[in-house]
Design a protein around this motif. Structure first.
Motif, PDB file in Angstrom:
ATOM      1  N   GLU A 139       0.902  -1.384   0.024  1.00 20.03           N
ATOM      2  CA  GLU A 139      -0.347  -0.352   0.180  1.00 20.03           C
ATOM      3  C   GLU A 139       0.901   1.018   0.111  1.00 20.03           C
ATOM      4  OE1 GLU A 139      -2.546  -0.026   2.918  1.00 20.03           O
ATOM      5  OE2 GLU A 139      -3.746  -1.573   2.399  1.00 20.03           O
ATOM      6  N   THR A 151      -5.822  -1.502   4.317  1.00 22.28           N
ATOM      7  CA  THR A 151      -7.223  -1.251   3.606  1.00 22.28           C
ATOM      8  C   THR A 151      -7.889  -2.548   4.335  1.00 22.28           C
ATOM      9  OG1 THR A 151      -6.039  -1.764   1.140  1.00 22.28           O
ATOM     10  CG2 THR A 151      -8.142  -2.519   1.563  1.00 22.28           C
ATOM     11  N   GLY A 165     -10.013   0.527   0.508  1.00 21.21           N
ATOM     12  CA  GLY A 165      -8.844   0.656   0.575  1.00 21.21           C
ATOM     13  C   GLY A 165      -7.777   0.912  -1.042  1.00 21.21           C
ATOM     14  N   ALA A 183      -6.196  -7.675   3.600  1.00 18.88           N
ATOM     15  CA  ALA A 183      -6.521  -6.420   4.210  1.00 18.88           C
ATOM     16  C   ALA A 183      -6.660  -6.485   6.009  1.00 18.88           C
ATOM     17  CB  ALA A 183      -8.059  -6.387   3.835  1.00 18.88           C
TER      18      ALA A 183
END
Ligand code: FAD
Length: 388
Positions: A139, A151, A165, A183
């Motif tokens: 990310e 996320t 996200g 996630a």
């Protein structure tokens, strides 16, 4: 104080009759493909060579989904046998990216953690080279420190998940069918940072999933940003156990870091240098490829290490730390191969190698980053040594 001991060495591996036969068969397939002009060899082919028809033809010969059991349409072979196929494909610079990620880490993840329904739904497509995957771990603020992913996946009353996200550096997401996503399913706890993460298999065509290009410095569209804006995915998208995502993902990284692609991304350049030296072309021109003997020796040593990891996986052992050695040493080696080749100067034009070297120079910085940076791998190895 007891001095730290080094991790136990893996057993040396040699080929056998079966691997020899496989090697002959895949070489014959690659010769046919080249003779038909179906692919141009290239460096970094496992990342940049996205060619679904090639992947399907390869699979039709039984050279994809090698370790997937036959009841799911795979070849039911060992990781060692898969190693033979992958190293031949990389040595040939074949365009394997379309099936690489699914074949390398999604299939083992499904076999380790998937439900019977997920395996039955996804594995036959992977083994046929038809179902492609992107990997959604990193990310914008979570790369090396993967445990900090933000996320969020929230379970609704009807059992479906709502995911929100942003993922980044997502290789091939603009072409892939599915995303293997990490996630957070429970709020972060500073005292237990690795808890509360889960994995999902997501259809990239789901409403609310937006794939945006991130261009590389060579101008190519390889990376993406994947924005999940309250994307609703079915309850069956959860892979494995809710909250066990960290354990599952780190097991997956063992597969991701240990294969021959971690020292063979620039193998084309070494092959060419060795071929020339054998034919004495360069010797006649007074230019001996830089550091050829050392490069060949390093390749042989890395190959032995990587093959040993494949043998260890076949024997059901945990490859995580040894995989880090392969990734750390292998990617520095492949960077060095590009640098050595780039020093060849005018000989590059004479040998038609310049485009490969340019491609190598442009992709070279990524070798030691993708799949975990050098510093992170050194940390893993140091912790393992310290723990013994
Ligand atoms: C070609 C390529 C393909 C990729 N494909 C994918 C993909 O398909 N899916 C995906 O999810 N990700 C992908 N990535 C992302 C990749 O996994 C990350 O780039 C990598 O994990 C590093 O994260 P980062 O870029 O956020 O750097 P950061 O984590 O921000 O690190 C920046 C620098 O700080 C150093 N550093 C960080 N933490 C430490 C520490 N604890 N100790 C010492 N030094 C540290 C790092 O070594 C690095 O030099 C890809 C990357 C590349 C280059």
């Amino acid at each position: 104080m007891t001095p730290p001991s080094l991790p136990r060495p893996l057993p040396a591996v040699v080929g056998n009759d079966q691997t020899g036969e496989l090697r002959r068969r895949v070489r014959a397939f690659l010769d046919e493909e080249r003779a038909e002009g179906r692919f141009e060899p290239r460096v970094n082919s496992w990342m940049d060579g996205w060619d679904p028809p090639f992947s399907r033809r390869l699979a039709a010969r039984g050279f994809a989904g090698m370790t997937v059991p036959t009841r799911y349409g795979g070849a039911g072979r060992t990781f060692l046998e898969r190693f033979v196929i992958t190293e031949e494909l990389l040595a040939a610079g074949a365009p394997v990216a379309a099936h690489w990620f699914a074949d390398r880490q999604v299939a083992p993840a499904l076999l380790a953690s998937g439900t019977e329904e997920q395996r039955a739904e996804l594995l036959p497509g992977i083994a046929a080279g038809e179902l492609s995957f992107a990997i959604g771990m990193s990310e914008p603020d979570s790369g090396s420190d993967l445990a900090s992913v933000r996320t969020r996946a929230v379970r609704r009353d009807d059992g479906n998940w709502v995911i929100t996200g942003t993922k980044v550096w997502t290789s091939g997401a603009h072409r892939a069918d599915r995303l293997l996503l990490l996630a957070r399913t429970a709020p972060g706890d500073p005292a237990a940072r690795h808890a509360g993460l889960s994995q999902f298999v997501i259809d990239l065509a789901t409403p609310g999933v937006h794939v945006r290009p991130v261009l590389s410095m060579d101008g190519e569209h390889h990376f993406n940003e994947v924005v999940l804006d309250q994307a609703v995915v079915p309850s069956t998208s959860l892979l494995g156990v809710e909250g066990e995502g960290w354990r599952q993902v780190t097991a997956e990284l063992g597969f991701e870091r240990s294969g021959p692609e971690r020292f063979m991304s620039a193998h084309q350049l070494l092959e060419e240098a060795a071929r020339d030296a054998r034919g004495h072309d360069r010797a006649r021109r007074g230019s001996v490829p830089a550091d050829l003997g050392r490069s060949l020796a390093r390749t042989a040593a890395l190959r032995a290490l990587s093959m040993s990891v494949a043998a260890a996986i076949t024997a059901g052992e945990d490859p995580r730390v040894h995989a880090s050695y392969v990734k750390l040493l292998g990617t520095q080696h492949e960077q060095q191969l590009v640098e050595n080749a780039s020093l060849e100067g005018p000989a590059l034009d004479a040998d038609g190698l310049r485009p490969h070297v340019v491609a190598g120079l442009l992709s070279r910085p990524t070798y030691t980053l993708r799949g975990g940076s050098n510093e992170v791998l050194r940390g893993i190895i140091a912790r393992e040594i310290g723990a013994r």
